[in-house]
Design an enzyme around this catalytic site. Structure first.
Site, PDB file in Angstrom:
ATOM      1  N   ARG A  70       0.934  -1.366   0.283  1.00 56.58           N
ATOM      2  CA  ARG A  70      -0.072  -0.051   0.008  1.00 56.58           C
ATOM      3  C   ARG A  70       0.883   1.262  -0.223  1.00 56.58           C
ATOM      4  O   ARG A  70       0.452   2.240  -0.854  1.00 56.58           O
ATOM      5  CB  ARG A  70      -0.982   0.145   1.218  1.00 56.58           C
ATOM      6  N   ASN A 112     -13.817  13.339   1.405  1.00 57.71           N
ATOM      7  CA  ASN A 112     -14.278  11.827   0.540  1.00 57.71           C
ATOM      8  C   ASN A 112     -15.829  11.982   0.892  1.00 57.71           C
ATOM      9  O   ASN A 112     -16.408  12.578   1.583  1.00 57.71           O
ATOM     10  CB  ASN A 112     -13.989  10.569   1.518  1.00 57.71           C
ATOM     11  N   HIS A 114     -18.965   9.628   1.379  1.00 54.21           N
ATOM     12  CA  HIS A 114     -19.404   8.226   2.085  1.00 54.21           C
ATOM     13  C   HIS A 114     -20.847   7.839   1.858  1.00 54.21           C
ATOM     14  O   HIS A 114     -21.688   8.742   2.411  1.00 54.21           O
ATOM     15  CB  HIS A 114     -18.793   7.936   3.617  1.00 54.21           C
ATOM     16  N   SER A 141     -22.528  11.509   3.236  1.00 51.50           N
ATOM     17  CA  SER A 141     -21.483  12.291   4.433  1.00 51.50           C
ATOM     18  C   SER A 141     -20.398  12.649   3.337  1.00 51.50           C
ATOM     19  O   SER A 141     -19.889  11.849   2.775  1.00 51.50           O
ATOM     20  CB  SER A 141     -21.266  11.611   5.419  1.00 51.50           C
ATOM     21  N   ASP A 150     -13.143   6.726   7.498  1.00 49.28           N
ATOM     22  CA  ASP A 150     -14.397   7.078   7.440  1.00 49.28           C
ATOM     23  C   ASP A 150     -14.795   7.634   8.946  1.00 49.28           C
ATOM     24  O   ASP A 150     -15.966   7.721   9.159  1.00 49.28           O
ATOM     25  CB  ASP A 150     -15.557   6.047   7.225  1.00 49.28           C
TER      26      ASP A 150
HETATM   27  N1  NHR Z   1      -8.301   6.074   3.760  1.00 47.50           N
HETATM   28  C1  NHR Z   1      -8.254   6.655   5.045  1.00 47.50           C
HETATM   29  N2  NHR Z   1      -7.009   6.507   5.581  1.00 47.50           N
HETATM   30  N3  NHR Z   1      -9.304   7.369   5.682  1.00 47.50           N
HETATM   31  C2  NHR Z   1     -10.638   7.290   4.936  1.00 47.50           C
HETATM   32  O1  NHR Z   1     -11.478   7.798   5.690  1.00 47.50           O
HETATM   33  C3  NHR Z   1     -10.543   6.749   3.717  1.00 47.50           C
HETATM   34  C4  NHR Z   1      -9.528   6.343   3.113  1.00 47.50           C
HETATM   35  C5  NHR Z   1      -9.532   5.590   1.870  1.00 47.50           C
HETATM   36  C6  NHR Z   1     -10.799   5.608   1.314  1.00 47.50           C
HETATM   37  C7  NHR Z   1     -13.317   5.875   1.168  1.00 47.50           C
HETATM   38  C8  NHR Z   1     -14.030   4.938   2.022  1.00 47.50           C
HETATM   39  C9  NHR Z   1     -15.639   4.758   1.945  1.00 47.50           C
HETATM   40  O2  NHR Z   1     -16.135   5.968   1.611  1.00 47.50           O
HETATM   41  C10 NHR Z   1     -11.679   6.158   1.837  1.00 47.50           C
HETATM   42  C11 NHR Z   1     -11.995   6.628   2.854  1.00 47.50           C
HETATM   43  C12 NHR Z   1     -12.604   1.742   0.575  1.00 47.50           C
HETATM   44  C13 NHR Z   1     -12.683   0.841   1.797  1.00 47.50           C
HETATM   45  C14 NHR Z   1     -12.206  -0.351   1.621  1.00 47.50           C
HETATM   46  O3  NHR Z   1     -12.371  -1.446   2.722  1.00 47.50           O
HETATM   47  C15 NHR Z   1     -13.341   1.428   3.015  1.00 47.50           C
HETATM   48  C16 NHR Z   1     -13.675   2.615   2.943  1.00 47.50           C
HETATM   49  C17 NHR Z   1     -13.408   3.420   1.836  1.00 47.50           C
HETATM   50  C18 NHR Z   1     -13.082   3.032   0.592  1.00 47.50           C
HETATM   51  N4  NHR Z   1     -11.371  -0.995   0.789  1.00 47.50           N
HETATM   52  C19 NHR Z   1     -10.565  -2.221   0.526  1.00 47.50           C
HETATM   53  C20 NHR Z   1      -9.166  -2.091   0.808  1.00 47.50           C
HETATM   54  O4  NHR Z   1      -8.348  -3.261   1.102  1.00 47.50           O
HETATM   55  C21 NHR Z   1     -10.784  -2.726  -1.116  1.00 47.50           C
HETATM   56  C22 NHR Z   1     -12.025  -2.811  -1.483  1.00 47.50           C
HETATM   57  C23 NHR Z   1     -12.221  -2.779  -2.971  1.00 47.50           C
HETATM   58  O5  NHR Z   1     -11.185  -2.456  -3.686  1.00 47.50           O
HETATM   59  O6  NHR Z   1     -13.304  -2.835  -3.461  1.00 47.50           O
HETATM   60  O7  NHR Z   1      -8.478  -0.817   0.555  1.00 47.50           O
HETATM   61  O8  NHR Z   1     -16.315   4.098   2.118  1.00 47.50           O
HETATM   62  C1  GAR Z   2     -20.822   6.612  -4.595  1.00 47.32           C
HETATM   63  O1  GAR Z   2     -22.159   6.168  -3.922  1.00 47.32           O
HETATM   64  C2  GAR Z   2     -19.940   6.759  -3.126  1.00 47.32           C
HETATM   65  O2  GAR Z   2     -20.541   7.492  -2.015  1.00 47.32           O
HETATM   66  C3  GAR Z   2     -19.517   5.519  -2.778  1.00 47.32           C
HETATM   67  O3  GAR Z   2     -19.177   4.592  -4.072  1.00 47.32           O
HETATM   68  C4  GAR Z   2     -20.183   5.283  -5.073  1.00 47.32           C
HETATM   69  C5  GAR Z   2     -19.145   5.713  -6.106  1.00 47.32           C
HETATM   70  O4  GAR Z   2     -20.109   5.983  -7.444  1.00 47.32           O
HETATM   71  N1  GAR Z   2     -18.191   5.298  -2.145  1.00 47.32           N
HETATM   72  C6  GAR Z   2     -17.782   4.205  -1.424  1.00 47.32           C
HETATM   73  O5  GAR Z   2     -18.664   3.458  -1.104  1.00 47.32           O
HETATM   74  C7  GAR Z   2     -16.307   4.343  -0.789  1.00 47.32           C
HETATM   75  N2  GAR Z   2     -16.140   3.273  -0.175  1.00 47.32           N
HETATM   76  P1  GAR Z   2     -19.233   6.999  -8.641  1.00 47.32           P
HETATM   77  O6  GAR Z   2     -17.935   6.155  -9.086  1.00 47.32           O
HETATM   78  O7  GAR Z   2     -20.406   6.577  -9.588  1.00 47.32           O
HETATM   79  O8  GAR Z   2     -18.933   8.330  -8.165  1.00 47.32           O
END
Ligand code: NHR
Ligand code: GAR
Length: 227
Positions: A70, A112, A114, A141, A150
């Site tokens: 990562r 972000n 969410h 949000s 999040d």
């Molecule tokens: N990073 C940090 N440090 N803090 C946040 O608040 C973040 C972030 C990265 C992304 C978006 C988030 C959401 O809106 C976001 C917020 C992906 C995952 C996840 O579990 C969780 C939350 C969000 C985005 N991702 C997996 C991973 O292992 C992979 C999932 C996939 O590829 O489909 O990274 O919800």
């Molecule tokens: C959106 O609904 C966003 O809130 C959500 O994914 C969708 C993306 O749509 N985000 C997450 O779930 C982050 N974990 P888009 O690609 O059409 O903008």
């Protein structure tokens, strides 16, 4: 007096990019005074990449599967962002958890969207979880990103109702409609310097934002604030 440079943003996506499209459209329609300098996707087949190209925005693919870990993936994105120097970095359906180093390098400049009313339903599959929890309201949000997933301070939320026979798909459509209004609006507040992060807390018009940020409800944007 020379005109101040346009507020610039970079957008990080993983998929469809409908939120990216909403930002592109808001700029085009003069509802948002900003310019998108760069769109980064971690997935090659993200439809959002096509949307960006269509709008003439520079794109970059940073494929997370090609990096050892990562930290190296994040560093590649950080290097690109350092070259472009955007005023704000916007996660729009970006699906990779970001390292503490990435987040702290962009402190106060990373937001972000969410798909839930945080602090409810952090993480993924939020619509399914809202239905399973028998919630009567749901929504989205916008928050500043911190290393707590999040868990960063919330800027604004928009609520939608959950109806008795709702499905995940219906709910997703209802929430996304709100996302598409809420995100450009929040970016605009930051661009106009009305909203900023001060000592880790969001401040709107010099007043600290508490209680989950600015509250909107479906089709009620005219009122701007909800009591
Ligand atoms: N990073 C940090 N440090 N803090 C946040 O608040 C973040 C972030 C990265 C992304 C978006 C988030 C959401 O809106 C976001 C917020 C992906 C995952 C996840 O579990 C969780 C939350 C969000 C985005 N991702 C997996 C991973 O292992 C992979 C999932 C996939 O590829 O489909 O990274 O919800
Ligand atoms: C959106 O609904 C966003 O809130 C959500 O994914 C969708 C993306 O749509 N985000 C997450 O779930 C982050 N974990 P888009 O690609 O059409 O903008």
């Amino acid at each position: 007096m020379p005109a101040s440079p346009t507020f610039s943003i970079a957008v990080l996506i993983s998929g469809n990019g409908s939120n990216l499209q909403a930002i592109i459209d808001a700029i085009k329609n003069n509802e948002l005074d900003a310019t998108i300098k760069l769109v980064i996707s971690n997935r090659q087949n993200a439809k959002g990449l096509d949307r960006a190209k269509e709008a003439g925005i520079p794109t970059l693919l940073v494929d997370h599967t090609l990096y050892l870990n990562r930290e190296e993936f994040d560093q590649a994105m950080l290097d690109a962002l350092t070259r472009y120097q955007p005023d704000l970095v916007v996660l729009a359906g970006f699906m990779r958890i970001l390292s503490a180093k990435f987040v702290s390098a962009l402190c106060g400049k990373l937001i972000n969207i969410h798909p839930s009313l945080l602090p409810l339903h952090k993480g993924t599959h939020t619509h399914k979880r809202a239905l399973e929890a028998n919630d009567s309201i749901h929504g989205c949000s916008i928050h500043y990103v911190t290393k707590e997933l999040d868990g960063g301070p919330v800027i604004a939320q928009s609520q939608v109702p959950i109806y008795p026979n709702d499905t995940e798909e219906l709910l997703a459509v209802r929430v996304q409609k709100e996302e598409h209004r809420l995100y450009p609006l929040c970016i605009g507040l930051i661009a106009k310097k009305k909203l900023e992060l001060v000592d880790g807390a969001p401040v709107l018009d010099k007043q600290p934002l508490t209680n989950g940020g600015i509250k909107f409800r479906q089709s009620n944007y005219d009122t701007y604030y909800l009591k």
